[in-house]
Design a protein around this motif. Structure first.
Motif, PDB file in Angstrom:
ATOM      1  N   ARG A  57       0.826  -1.213   0.000  1.00 60.74           N
ATOM      2  CA  ARG A  57       0.000   0.000   0.000  1.00 60.74           C
ATOM      3  C   ARG A  57       0.858   1.259   0.000  1.00 60.74           C
ATOM      4  NH1 ARG A  57      -2.307  -2.613   4.046  1.00 60.74           N
ATOM      5  NH2 ARG A  57      -1.995  -0.884   5.499  1.00 60.74           N
ATOM      6  N   LEU A  59      -4.727   5.387   3.206  1.00 66.94           N
ATOM      7  CA  LEU A  59      -4.770   3.927   3.060  1.00 66.94           C
ATOM      8  C   LEU A  59      -3.397   3.291   3.181  1.00 66.94           C
ATOM      9  CD1 LEU A  59      -7.368   3.638   0.162  1.00 66.94           C
ATOM     10  CD2 LEU A  59      -7.601   2.634   2.437  1.00 66.94           C
ATOM     11  N   ALA A  60      -2.343   4.098   3.047  1.00 68.29           N
ATOM     12  CA  ALA A  60      -0.985   3.555   3.157  1.00 68.29           C
ATOM     13  C   ALA A  60      -0.573   3.297   4.599  1.00 68.29           C
ATOM     14  CB  ALA A  60       0.011   4.518   2.506  1.00 68.29           C
ATOM     15  N   SER A  68      -5.184  -5.888   6.037  1.00 74.71           N
ATOM     16  CA  SER A  68      -4.075  -5.384   5.229  1.00 74.71           C
ATOM     17  C   SER A  68      -4.313  -5.672   3.749  1.00 74.71           C
ATOM     18  CB  SER A  68      -2.762  -6.021   5.687  1.00 74.71           C
ATOM     19  OG  SER A  68      -1.662  -5.465   5.007  1.00 74.71           O
ATOM     20  N   LYS A 100      -7.393  -3.511   2.469  1.00 77.01           N
ATOM     21  CA  LYS A 100      -7.034  -2.101   2.262  1.00 77.01           C
ATOM     22  C   LYS A 100      -6.160  -1.935   1.022  1.00 77.01           C
ATOM     23  CE  LYS A 100      -5.810   0.369   5.880  1.00 77.01           C
ATOM     24  NZ  LYS A 100      -6.713   1.531   5.928  1.00 77.01           N
ATOM     25  N   ALA A 101      -5.359  -2.951   0.704  1.00 75.33           N
ATOM     26  CA  ALA A 101      -4.579  -2.891  -0.535  1.00 75.33           C
ATOM     27  C   ALA A 101      -5.505  -2.904  -1.742  1.00 75.33           C
ATOM     28  CB  ALA A 101      -3.590  -4.047  -0.603  1.00 75.33           C
ATOM     29  N   ALA A 125      -6.934   0.484  -1.990  1.00 74.64           N
ATOM     30  CA  ALA A 125      -5.933   1.425  -2.501  1.00 74.64           C
ATOM     31  C   ALA A 125      -5.785   1.301  -4.014  1.00 74.64           C
ATOM     32  CB  ALA A 125      -4.591   1.189  -1.814  1.00 74.64           C
TER      33      ALA A 125
END
Length: 497
Positions: free
Chosen positions: A339, A396-397, A421, A424-425, A428
């Motif tokens: 991300r 988001l990172a 994780s 969220k990637a 993103a």
């Protein structure tokens, strides 16, 4: 679609992706025998009367509480029925299929000790298209227990499933599909739930998508170079040879392919001997994105083929070993890092949009160069929206793998947040595609303002044509409709087969 054959050899990610998208599965005799061999170890331990976690003892904080022999099977049903939990939107069907496939592959690695009937049940669900309903939020990333328990419930005829386009009680779905409910034996329930099916399965899908989007990012950056008379020297082979990270090398190659035949490749075409960094470091930043994607995919493939059960069957000495292989911490860290790499690509795109903005108004300084009504300028209209999206991308990172607290009376005092994780990637990547789409639109706007339309490269011409054709087919010319249509065209152009 051909069936995917699962043997004792490592299963590659393309096979997992094929199953996720509907392929049936077949287990070889060797895979079935490996499962049976692990089961024989479990039966031997049961006969010995030794205390083994989750087999003859309770689980979690009840790890040292012995379970009476008469209750061993009942405990497995209890594990399945009490460990499910989740809420929120349902995960896509392909993620549910991937999760089942991950557990099926894990059983054939030999460390599970589950009954062969467990593997037969999962294969039957996949082949018949019986798909458990899995809420998005359920796992802290120390085995995806909540989601996997919901899969196990469907296998035994409890819970809910989708079959033939209908949401049904699992018992009804199994009956219509002609699949008998799974009858659990000692350890079977724990073997079904103690796996990272969602993290690994969705991780494979996200890694593939990231690889494809890297190709799209290269095309968009190249189109922006053409819109601003950029300097293509940044992608020369000598640059790749000078710092041969695999991603950087591939980024240079993709840029050169995109610009093949472009007017920029003519001597004297670039406007400057050296462009701003957001153009000049495209191979380095996009290359890092590619390498981070490759690393994340590597962790997914290793987890897919790992012996990740707890307790783990040790055929050499006929024991079950307490361990932490169910902890996918490297996968979680890899997608945290991915991300960050995605955000850097988005940041470069946003910075290039600033230069495109200047180039647009430079081109408009003398008024529209063509007669007729004012041109549609979707890229210009969406530039501020891109800045808003880039702020979201930066948020988001933020890493999530350190954010889970202590659970189960202090026994489960570390987790990985792997599913979050990975998810969220995926989010993103959605935002990055939004930003890249706007960059492509603004670059196209600038090119359309040129008194004489320049010769584009092979890849950039395909991008320009695809985006413009998609927009021309619209009946609704609103900016959100234009963005959605151009976004789909960009995604389709970069998608690999």
């Amino acid at each position: 679609m051909d069936p995917v054959v699962i043997d004792v050899t490592p299963v590659p990610l393309p096979d997992l992706l094929a199953i996720a998208r509907g392929a049936s599965v077949e287990l070889t005799d060797g895979a079935v025998e490996r499962i049976a061999a692990g089961r024989r170890v479990v039966d031997g331990v049961l006969a010995s009367g030794r205390a083994v976690y989750g087999l003859t003892t309770g689980v979690g904080h009840n790890r040292d509480v012995r379970v009476p022999d008469a209750e061993l099977v009942g405990q497995q049903y209890m594990i399945v029925m009490t460990h499910s939990g989740g809420f929120g939107p349902l995960l896509p069907t392909e993620v549910a299929r991937a999760a089942m496939a991950v557990r099926l592959v894990g059983l054939t690695r030999g460390g599970s000790g589950a009954s062969p009937a467990v593997a037969e049940s999962l294969a039957g669900l996949l082949n018949a298209g019986v798909h458990p309903l899995l809420p998005r939020t359920s796992s802290v990333g120390a085995a995806d227990i909540g989601a996997m328990a919901l899969i196990a419930q469907v296998a035994i005829g409890a819970g809910r499933a989708e079959y033939g386009g209908e949401v049904l009680a699992a018992a009804e779905a199994l009956a219509r599909a002609g699949i008998p409910p799974l009858v659990l034996q000692a350890k079977d329930g724990l073997a079904l739930v103690s796996a990272n099916g969602v993290s690994v399965g969705q991780g494979a899908l996200v890694a593939e998508r990231a690889r494809d989007l890297a190709d799209a990012a290269e095309l968009v950056a190249a189109l922006s170079m053409e819109a601003t008379r950029g300097n293509p020297s940044v992608a020369q082979q000598v640059v790749a040879d000078g710092k041969p990270f695999p991603g950087l090398v591939e980024s240079c190659r993709q840029l050169r392919a995109a610009l093949e035949g472009s007017y920029l490749m003519d001597s004297g075409a670039p406007a400057s001997v050296q462009d701003p960094l957001s153009f000049r470091v495209v191979p380095q930043v996009h290359g890092a994105f590619r390498d981070a994607t490759a690393f994340a995919a590597g962790t997914v493939e290793t987890e897919l083929n790992a012996q990740a059960d707890n307790p783990l069957v040790s055929p050499a000495d006929g024991t079950l070993v307490s361990n932490g292989n169910f902890h996918p911490v490297l996968l979680a860290i890899a997608f945290d890092g991915l991300r960050v790499a995605i955000a850097h690509v988005g940041q470069l795109s946003d910075r290039r949009l600033g230069h495109l903005w200047s180039a647009f108004f430079e081109a408009m300084a003398g008024g529209p160069p063509r007669e007729g009504p004012p041109p549609d300028l979707p890229g210009l209209h969406l530039r501020y929206a891109a800045a808003a999206a880039n702020a979201e991308l930066r948020q988001l990172a933020s890493p999530v793998s350190l954010d889970v607290g202590v659970l189960d009376q202090g026994v489960e005092d570390h987790s990985t947040a792997a599913p979050l994780s990975v998810r969220k990637a995926d989010e993103a990547l959605d935002v990055l595609l939004d930003v890249l789409t706007i960059e492509a639109l603004l670059a196209a706007d600038i090119l359309d303002l040129q008194p004489e339309f320049p010769a584009l490269g092979a890849g950039t011409a395909a991008l320009y044509g695809s985006v413009r054709d998609a927009i021309a087919a619209l009946s609704d010319g609103s900016t959100d409709a234009v963005h959605a249509t151009a976004r789909g065209a960009l995604a389709a152009l970069s998608r690999r087969t």
